[in-house]
Scaffold this active site. Structure first.
Site, mmCIF file in Angstrom:
data_model
loop_
_atom_site.group_PDB
_atom_site.id
_atom_site.type_symbol
_atom_site.label_atom_id
_atom_site.label_comp_id
_atom_site.label_asym_id
_atom_site.label_seq_id
_atom_site.Cartn_x
_atom_site.Cartn_y
_atom_site.Cartn_z
ATOM 1 C CB SER A 88 27.273 -11.994 62.781
ATOM 2 O OG SER A 88 27.080 -11.381 61.540
ATOM 3 C CD GLU B 230 30.641 -9.442 57.760
ATOM 4 O OE1 GLU B 230 32.181 -8.756 58.348
ATOM 5 O OE2 GLU B 230 30.685 -10.081 57.561
ATOM 6 C CE1 TYR C 221 26.558 -6.944 63.671
ATOM 7 C CE2 TYR C 221 27.774 -7.985 61.937
ATOM 8 C CZ TYR C 221 26.815 -7.865 63.687
ATOM 9 O OH TYR C 221 25.763 -8.656 62.676
HETATM 10 O O1 G4F Z 1 25.064 -6.760 52.420
HETATM 11 P P1 G4F Z 1 26.173 -6.524 53.068
HETATM 12 O O2 G4F Z 1 26.837 -4.862 53.929
HETATM 13 O O3 G4F Z 1 26.716 -7.380 54.128
HETATM 14 P P2 G4F Z 1 27.450 -8.136 55.606
HETATM 15 O O4 G4F Z 1 28.409 -6.613 55.751
HETATM 16 O O5 G4F Z 1 28.172 -9.555 54.682
HETATM 17 O O6 G4F Z 1 26.795 -8.109 56.137
HETATM 18 C C1 G4F Z 1 26.086 -8.522 56.924
HETATM 19 O O7 G4F Z 1 25.531 -10.144 56.953
HETATM 20 C C2 G4F Z 1 26.108 -10.623 57.833
HETATM 21 C C3 G4F Z 1 25.763 -11.550 58.004
HETATM 22 O O8 G4F Z 1 27.194 -12.274 58.527
HETATM 23 C C4 G4F Z 1 25.629 -9.510 59.452
HETATM 24 F F1 G4F Z 1 26.074 -10.143 60.407
HETATM 25 C C5 G4F Z 1 25.863 -7.707 59.164
HETATM 26 O O9 G4F Z 1 25.032 -7.201 60.378
HETATM 27 C C6 G4F Z 1 25.403 -7.557 58.054
HETATM 28 O O10 G4F Z 1 23.627 -8.205 57.651
HETATM 29 O O11 G4F Z 1 28.052 -6.777 52.542
HETATM 30 C C7 G4F Z 1 28.128 -7.936 51.434
HETATM 31 C C8 G4F Z 1 29.272 -7.594 50.509
HETATM 32 C C9 G4F Z 1 30.767 -7.092 51.461
HETATM 33 O O12 G4F Z 1 32.033 -8.133 51.154
HETATM 34 C C10 G4F Z 1 30.607 -6.010 50.734
HETATM 35 O O13 G4F Z 1 32.323 -5.365 51.281
HETATM 36 O O14 G4F Z 1 28.761 -6.659 49.780
HETATM 37 C C11 G4F Z 1 30.307 -5.716 49.628
HETATM 38 N N1 G4F Z 1 29.820 -4.758 48.637
HETATM 39 C C12 G4F Z 1 29.854 -4.238 47.895
HETATM 40 N N2 G4F Z 1 30.105 -2.827 47.067
HETATM 41 C C13 G4F Z 1 29.571 -4.128 49.517
HETATM 42 C C14 G4F Z 1 29.334 -2.697 48.186
HETATM 43 N N3 G4F Z 1 28.135 -3.779 50.594
HETATM 44 C C15 G4F Z 1 27.276 -2.938 50.996
HETATM 45 N N4 G4F Z 1 26.857 -2.216 51.668
HETATM 46 N N5 G4F Z 1 27.455 -1.923 49.508
HETATM 47 C C16 G4F Z 1 28.637 -1.819 48.917
HETATM 48 O O15 G4F Z 1 27.862 -1.075 48.334
#
Ligand code: G4F
Length: 328
Positions: A131, A133, A155
């Site tokens: 990933s 990440e 993670y």
């Molecule tokens: O959609 P996210 O939760 O994805 P994240 O953390 O980037 O991880 C995903 O992608 C990775 C690949 O790089 C995978 F390995 C992993 O398993 C997963 O599929 O969050 C994306 C961004 C973050 O910066 C987070 O802080 O969105 C920001 N965010 C802002 N508000 C939020 C929110 N994320 C989530 N989930 N929910 C919110 O309300």
């Protein structure tokens, strides 16, 4: 002489990537097996929903990443030519809440599979889902295969460990194990807890009249978002090479969560600023601020590139959710 049908085994087949990969491998003539939890087999209408259109063509086996004997039994029965290890606790936020189960599922589960492959099917080609990440607080933008890892979440740490374990099994035991360093990849099948689907589902529900707000955390985080259907093809291509290797899979572009909101709400004729509220509960203890991948190596060696653009991805997800929530 007729060529033999290849047999693939997928962990995490019920998820977004697993379902696209299963469809793709069936279209390539594979016999497709999947590992699922026992509860999924007992509740197919909910837990196997992403596989509903292909369910009859699949061979599903009950096992769990937490149980080495169950994995050992399935792999000895299936004896796959290709093993795609996609299953994981993949929600970054949750990994802060329960790092112990994240480490156990993601690290011990990967370790168990590697050991099964070494012992039972050393000729099997294995894919490990790494990933972006793993880059975390990256020292450079864009990130490539040579960028130093600096994970910022349990993670991310679990994926770095899985990545190094996979490489070490490859080098120590001469196994064919390839890792994809996949940047964010999304689709209408994405879980509602991830930010993209959270946004598109709220935009659609609000368009349909729901009187709700969209609570989000860090709107300035930037991600390299591609379409999951494109990314599973790269997984397959990695296992068709002469030598096992690791590849960054990304679009090469980065956009903020705010930009995603803007486009998604525009798609339903609304202004995101009227509907989004910043809620500190959705901030992470440590954030990954900017991810943007350089997938030159994948383009040159695999002939892979992302097909679906960012605006098309947002449109695809919003249009799907408009339809989905019109039926609710
Ligand atoms: O959609 P996210 O939760 O994805 P994240 O953390 O980037 O991880 C995903 O992608 C990775 C690949 O790089 C995978 F390995 C992993 O398993 C997963 O599929 O969050 C994306 C961004 C973050 O910066 C987070 O802080 O969105 C920001 N965010 C802002 N508000 C939020 C929110 N994320 C989530 N989930 N929910 C919110 O309300």
């Amino acid at each position: 002489m007729a060529t033999q049908t290849k047999r693939a085994l997928i962990t995490g087949i019920t998820g977004q990537d697993g379902s696209y990969l299963a469809e793709y491998l069936l279209s390539q003539g594979y016999e497709v097996h999947g590992i699922v939890r026992r509860v999924a087999l007992e509740d197919p209408s909910n837990r196997l929903v992403r596989l509903s259109s292909i369910l009859e063509k699949l061979h599903l086996h009950s096992a769990s990443l937490e149980s080495f004997p169950s994995l050992y039994r399935v792999i000895s029965e299936v004896r796959p030519d290709e093993l795609y290890h996609l299953a994981a606790q993949s929600f970054v936020s949750y990994s802060f809440e329960d790092s112990f189960s994240t480490f156990s599922t993601n690290i011990d589960g990967t370790h168990s599979l590697l050991e099964c492959v070494r012992d039972l099917v050393p000729e099997c080609r294995m894919y490990f889902a790494g990933s972006s990440e793993m880059f975390g607080h990256a020292a450079e933008v864009p990130q490539s295969e040579t960028t130093r890892f600096y994970p910022r979440s349990p993670y991310g740490i679990s994926k770095v460990t899985g990545f190094h374990m996979s490489r070490n099994y490859r080098e120590s035991y001469n196994l064919f194990i390839a890792s994809g360093i996949m940047f964010n990849h999304e689709s209408p099948r994405r879980g509602f807890e991830f930010v993209t689907r959270k946004i598109t589902s709220h935009a659609a529900r609000i368009r349909h009249g729901a009187r709700i707000k969209l609570p989000l955390g860090n709107l300035d985080a930037k991600r390299d978002w591609g379409f999951a259907g494109d990314y599973v093809k790269a997984m397959h291509q990695m296992l068709q090479q002469d030598q096992p290797d690791d590849f960054v899979i990304a679009t090469g572009q980065t956009h903020s969560v705010r930009e995603f909101c803007q486009l998604a709400f525009e798609e339903v004729g609304l202004n995101y600023e009227d509907h989004v509220v910043v809620d500190p509960r959705f901030y992470r203890p440590a954030e990954v601020h900017v991810l943007m991948g350089d997938s030159t190596k994948a383009r040159e060696k695999l002939g892979w590139k992302a097909e679906v653009t960012f605006p098309d991805l947002v449109r695809m997800m919003v249009q799907h959710d408009l339809e989905h929530f019109s039926r609710k």
